[in-house]
Design a protein around this motif. Structure first.
Motif, mmCIF file in Angstrom:
data_model
loop_
_atom_site.group_PDB
_atom_site.id
_atom_site.type_symbol
_atom_site.label_atom_id
_atom_site.label_comp_id
_atom_site.label_asym_id
_atom_site.label_seq_id
_atom_site.Cartn_x
_atom_site.Cartn_y
_atom_site.Cartn_z
ATOM 1 N N UNK A 35 11.799 9.212 10.278
ATOM 2 C CA UNK A 35 11.589 9.882 8.821
ATOM 3 C C UNK A 35 12.770 9.463 7.991
ATOM 4 N N UNK A 36 14.105 9.537 8.424
ATOM 5 C CA UNK A 36 15.062 9.072 8.002
ATOM 6 C C UNK A 36 15.232 7.766 7.295
ATOM 7 N N UNK A 37 14.726 6.777 8.464
ATOM 8 C CA UNK A 37 14.839 5.340 8.200
ATOM 9 C C UNK A 37 13.586 4.893 7.186
ATOM 10 N N UNK A 38 12.474 5.606 7.204
ATOM 11 C CA UNK A 38 11.426 5.605 6.259
ATOM 12 C C UNK A 38 11.834 5.896 4.754
ATOM 13 N N UNK A 39 12.667 7.206 4.556
ATOM 14 C CA UNK A 39 13.157 7.402 3.453
ATOM 15 C C UNK A 39 14.044 6.423 2.916
ATOM 16 N N UNK A 96 -1.942 13.052 16.158
ATOM 17 C CA UNK A 96 -2.536 12.347 15.060
ATOM 18 C C UNK A 96 -1.817 11.836 13.839
ATOM 19 N N UNK A 97 -0.698 12.519 13.685
ATOM 20 C CA UNK A 97 0.284 12.313 12.408
ATOM 21 C C UNK A 97 0.619 10.716 12.296
ATOM 22 N N UNK A 98 1.269 10.208 13.546
ATOM 23 C CA UNK A 98 1.676 8.859 13.320
ATOM 24 C C UNK A 98 0.536 7.823 13.013
ATOM 25 N N UNK A 99 -0.516 7.891 13.655
ATOM 26 C CA UNK A 99 -1.710 7.254 13.542
ATOM 27 C C UNK A 99 -2.252 7.064 12.234
ATOM 28 N N UNK A 105 -0.591 3.913 5.252
ATOM 29 C CA UNK A 105 0.419 3.009 4.843
ATOM 30 C C UNK A 105 0.053 1.682 4.851
ATOM 31 N N UNK A 106 -0.965 1.264 5.555
ATOM 32 C CA UNK A 106 -1.448 -0.139 5.421
ATOM 33 C C UNK A 106 -2.158 -0.305 4.204
ATOM 34 N N UNK A 107 -2.966 0.416 3.613
ATOM 35 C CA UNK A 107 -3.604 0.362 2.562
ATOM 36 C C UNK A 107 -2.560 0.455 1.419
ATOM 37 N N UNK A 108 -1.184 0.689 1.657
ATOM 38 C CA UNK A 108 -0.162 0.973 0.274
ATOM 39 C C UNK A 108 0.989 0.228 0.792
ATOM 40 N N UNK A 109 0.999 -1.229 0.572
ATOM 41 C CA UNK A 109 2.049 -1.988 0.888
ATOM 42 C C UNK A 109 3.226 -1.894 -0.261
ATOM 43 N N UNK A 110 3.497 -0.759 -0.183
ATOM 44 C CA UNK A 110 4.641 -0.530 -1.583
ATOM 45 C C UNK A 110 5.585 0.556 -0.968
ATOM 46 N N UNK A 111 6.532 0.784 -1.745
ATOM 47 C CA UNK A 111 7.433 1.912 -1.293
ATOM 48 C C UNK A 111 7.070 3.098 -0.937
ATOM 49 N N UNK A 116 5.127 7.813 2.856
ATOM 50 C CA UNK A 116 3.946 8.307 3.661
ATOM 51 C C UNK A 116 4.517 8.406 5.108
ATOM 52 N N UNK A 117 4.948 7.320 5.760
ATOM 53 C CA UNK A 117 5.373 7.149 6.940
ATOM 54 C C UNK A 117 6.455 8.348 7.413
ATOM 55 N N UNK A 118 7.578 8.378 6.299
ATOM 56 C CA UNK A 118 8.639 9.565 6.259
ATOM 57 C C UNK A 118 7.734 10.892 6.466
ATOM 58 N N UNK A 119 6.695 11.201 5.510
ATOM 59 C CA UNK A 119 6.206 12.455 5.673
ATOM 60 C C UNK A 119 5.462 12.693 7.082
ATOM 61 N N UNK A 120 4.935 11.568 7.482
ATOM 62 C CA UNK A 120 4.196 12.117 8.812
ATOM 63 C C UNK A 120 5.245 11.997 9.978
ATOM 64 N N UNK A 121 6.205 11.441 9.999
ATOM 65 C CA UNK A 121 7.222 11.535 11.160
ATOM 66 C C UNK A 121 8.017 12.765 11.090
ATOM 67 N N UNK A 122 8.232 13.201 9.781
ATOM 68 C CA UNK A 122 9.154 14.500 9.526
ATOM 69 C C UNK A 122 8.290 15.568 9.958
#
Lengths: 141, 136
Positions: A35-39, A96-99, A105-111, A116-122
């Protein structure tokens, strides 16, 4: 001002961390790290790259193992002190969350894909902590 | 117009999905297994879950009608968390078990009170042109 009392109770509960076994510690630490790295990626305006997707995929594996362990010890006859349905609601959501995050995130190749990955991991990390509390019966009335 | 689930909207939508999963599963099992323990709290949980579902689904659709549905449900959500938050603070005896909105969502890092504010900001920022015209 009951919320102040509730807050201090929560702080006390958090400090008595006897429910934290090594498996939960690993899942929690790894989830919070991802989550931290994603942020950081999001703040630096970086889209999810191979490193971030790889880390999230690895988190998915860790979380599957985490949930599988509860499944194995449950089949072995042990059970949570807290409600069984609640434990499994958390564990099913956790795996289910990381998947879901990766698909989203695949549909959103932006910051914002990184955020989104940060939210899922957190959320997954916090839910692992909560699952361990339910298993140990911490915070049960 | 771009869908409201692009860019920052994706993060907001992801948060809503988490709340739908959490609130629907919690409300369902509370009502099935222990409704008599805290009927008020569990009824409120169910209402909150329904509002999260409608808000989340409407966010996924584009167009002015979906925009209004999002606007209304997220406003209700904000009102709900403020009312239940204050109510549970003043009369804790009415709430033998917590709802997601108790004490302004304190049990959930206050996200229940922050999320609708961010949601409303995002909606107003992405207001479809057609909703701006006064329609008598």
């Amino acid at each position: 001002m009951t919320w102040i009392a509730a807050l201090s109770t929560a702080a006390q509960t958090a400090s008595s961390s006897s429910y934290l076994d090594v498996y939960t510690g690993i899942a929690l630490a790894f989830g919070l790290t991802v989550a931290g790295v994603s942020v950081i990626w999001g703040l630096r305006d970086r889209a999810p790259d191979r490193l971030l997707i790889g880390a999230t995929s690895l988190l998915q594996v860790v979380l599957l193992a985490y949930a599988a362990r509860y499944l194995v010890i449950s089949i072995g006859g042990e059970g949570p002190v807290g409600p069984v349905w609640e434990l499994w609601a958390y564990l099913v959501t956790i795996v289910m969350l990381p998947a879901l995050g990766l698909i989203w995130a695949k549909d959103e190749p932006t910051r914002w894909g990184s955020f989104v990955l940060a939210v899922a991991a957190f959320v997954a990390a916090v839910m692992c902590g909560r699952a361990a509390q339910i298993w140990a019966g911490v915070g049960m009335s | 117009m771009q869908a409201r689930t692009q860019g920052p909207g994706r993060v907001i939508f992801a948060m809503y999905v988490v709340f739908v999963i959490g609130s629907v599963s919690r409300a369902t099992f509370q009502i099935i297994t222990e409704f008599s323990v805290a009927p008020l709290a569990y009824t409120l949980s169910a209402i909150a879950a329904a509002i999260y579902v409608v808000a989340t689904v409407s966010l996924a659709f584009s167009g002015p009608r979906a925009w209004w549905v999002s606007m209304v449900t997220i406003s209700i959500e904000l009102a709900g968390v403020l009312i239940v938050g204050t109510w549970s603070d003043l009369a804790p005896q009415s709430f033998p078990d917590a709802t997601v909105w108790s004490n302004y969502g304190q049990g959930y890092l206050f996200i229940p009170v922050i999320l609708p504010i961010i949601g409303l900001w995002w909606l107003l920022k992405n207001r479809p042109e057609s909703t701006k015209r006064s329609r008598r």
